[in-house]
Design an enzyme around this catalytic site. Structure first.
Site, mmCIF file in Angstrom:
data_model
loop_
_atom_site.group_PDB
_atom_site.id
_atom_site.type_symbol
_atom_site.label_atom_id
_atom_site.label_comp_id
_atom_site.label_asym_id
_atom_site.label_seq_id
_atom_site.Cartn_x
_atom_site.Cartn_y
_atom_site.Cartn_z
ATOM 1 C CD GLU A 12 -3.014 -0.677 -0.050
ATOM 2 O OE1 GLU A 12 -3.279 0.499 -0.331
ATOM 3 O OE2 GLU A 12 -3.443 -1.640 -0.700
ATOM 4 C CB CYS A 45 -13.823 5.053 -13.079
ATOM 5 S SG CYS A 45 -14.706 6.616 -12.980
ATOM 6 C CB CYS A 93 -19.008 4.951 -19.449
ATOM 7 S SG CYS A 93 -18.232 6.400 -18.732
ATOM 8 C CB CYS A 104 -18.400 1.349 -15.943
ATOM 9 S SG CYS A 104 -18.536 1.796 -14.196
ATOM 10 C CB CYS A 120 -22.538 6.578 -13.638
ATOM 11 S SG CYS A 120 -21.210 7.788 -13.543
HETATM 12 S S1 SF4 Z 1 -19.994 5.014 -15.749
HETATM 13 FE FE1 SF4 Z 1 -19.394 6.510 -14.216
HETATM 14 S S2 SF4 Z 1 -18.254 5.361 -12.687
HETATM 15 FE FE2 SF4 Z 1 -18.376 4.105 -14.537
HETATM 16 S S3 SF4 Z 1 -16.512 4.542 -15.702
HETATM 17 FE FE3 SF4 Z 1 -18.106 5.915 -16.454
HETATM 18 S S4 SF4 Z 1 -17.835 7.772 -15.225
HETATM 19 FE FE4 SF4 Z 1 -16.771 6.139 -14.134
#
Ligand code: SF4
Length: 361
Positions: free
Chosen positions: A41, A200, A207, A210, A216
């Protein structure tokens, strides 16, 4: 808070995504030894995974446990960090190992709250160590995770501002509170880290792949590029001055700048707070300054202010204008060897050098 998307399945979506797409083969994964997790870390702060891996192996080979690290000298530790940068991390790591030996019996404390009291360990790092080592339900909030939260929840404001950071921590706590008891904290914590660094992403987030995309805020409003907001820029102060380019008989009047100023140790032109002060100072020496002596003004940009310069090209014999203690009449042909600031060098180019050569010749 009415626009906040659903929180109840936030953590489980991250876990499910991590199971399929997250990282599972990193050298510090799979174990629960807080020493190894702590080392990874700290090394990963400000540093890419690929850079850290060889350092991590070398460090562990030489310092396999808290005791070995605590008993080494700082001079023995530093070479194992050389090249990783941010050397305060290595000094704190060494000091922390000594504190663990002297105050905690050579073991890490069993809660993130106590771990966060150790040298060089902040709240997020302490929570990550406790989550990976003991499965503690504490939220993390490193740079990558801040990006996920600001975008997903549509949080405006620079995350370095205390109130914005507090809001992000509050959201992270709520996400954990609403997660079911069976939540796997290792998968959730690692999943958040991986989602932030792989999906992200800082530049263009992915996205389309994601797991949070359907709820989002940043995606819904097209704000992926605008969030997280950058550090607010402080306006640069504007300052004014008038500069006197006083020349005569092939010489120009220069003034040594005080050591503490921005041009400390350099020769500059006599400077005044305003053109009016410049004109009055000249008159006091019997030098008349016609309006036509005014040159085109310009701005010189320093790192912490912008200086608006109004230059005046005035002719007077050195015999009339007696220099002050910090001033000197410098011959035109010595100017090349004289240390002057860049904007003054540009102004000196306006001197009628040809005339001087004619007079001198
Ligand atoms: S949907 Fe939202 S959380 Fe997901 S990658 Fe895109 S900006 Fe990031």
């Amino acid at each position: 808070m009415s626009s906040i998307p659903k929180l109840h399945d936030f953590a489980m979506r991250i876990c499910a995504w991590h199971g399929e797409h997250g990282r599972h083969e990193l050298p510090w994964q799979g174990g629960t030894d807080p020493y190894r997790i702590w080392l990874s870390e700290i090394m990963l702060q400000q540093t890419q995974v690929a850079t850290v891996i060889p350092y991590y192996h070398r460090f562990l080979e030489r310092f396999p446990d808290i005791e070995t690290l605590a008993h080494a000298t700082q001079e023995e530790v530093m070479p194992y960090w050389a090249g990783l940068g941010y050397y305060a991390r290595a000094r704190n790591l060494h000091r922390c190992a000594q504190v663990l030996m002297s105050e905690h019996g050579g073991r890490f404390p069993l809660s993130s709250e106590e771990i966060a009291q150790l040298p060089g360990i902040g709240r997020s790092t302490a929570a990550a160590i406790a989550a990976f080592s003991y499965g503690e339900r504490s939220p993390i909030m490193d740079g990558n995770v801040k990006r996920v939260f600001t975008r997903f929840f549509g949080v405006h404001g620079y995350p370095g501002i205390r109130s914005v950071e507090q809001r992000l921590w509050a959201l992270a706590e709520q996400a954990l509170e609403q997660a079911p008891p069976e939540l796997d904290m290792t998968a959730y914590t690692q999943g958040l880290m991986d989602l932030g660094s792989q999906t992200c992403r800082r530049g263009t987030p992915r996205c389309d792949v994601c797991p949070l995309a359907s709820d989002c805020e940043a995606k819904r409003l097209g704000l992926q590029q605008a969030l997280p907001e950058p550090r607010p820029r402080r306006p640069i102060p504007e300052r004014q001055c008038a500069m006197l380019l006083l020349h005569g008989d092939g010489h120009v009047l220069l003034e040594m700048q005080p050591q503490t100023g921005v041009w400390g140790g350099l020769w500059s032109l006599p400077r005044f707070d305003s053109s009016q002060e410049l004109v009055e100072a000249c008159l006091a020496k019997g030098i008349v300054v016609p309006d036509a002596a005014r040159m085109a003004g310009f701005v010189h940009v320093f790192t912490h202010f912008r200086l608006h310069i109004e230059p005046w090209l005035v002719e007077a014999s050195p015999t009339i204008a007696e220099p002050l203690a910090e001033q000197r009449w410098v011959a035109f042909d010595e100017l090349d060897q004289t240390a002057v600031p860049a904007p003054v060098r540009t102004l000196l180019d306006a001197l009628p050098l040809g005339q001087a050569e004619l007079r001198g010749g």
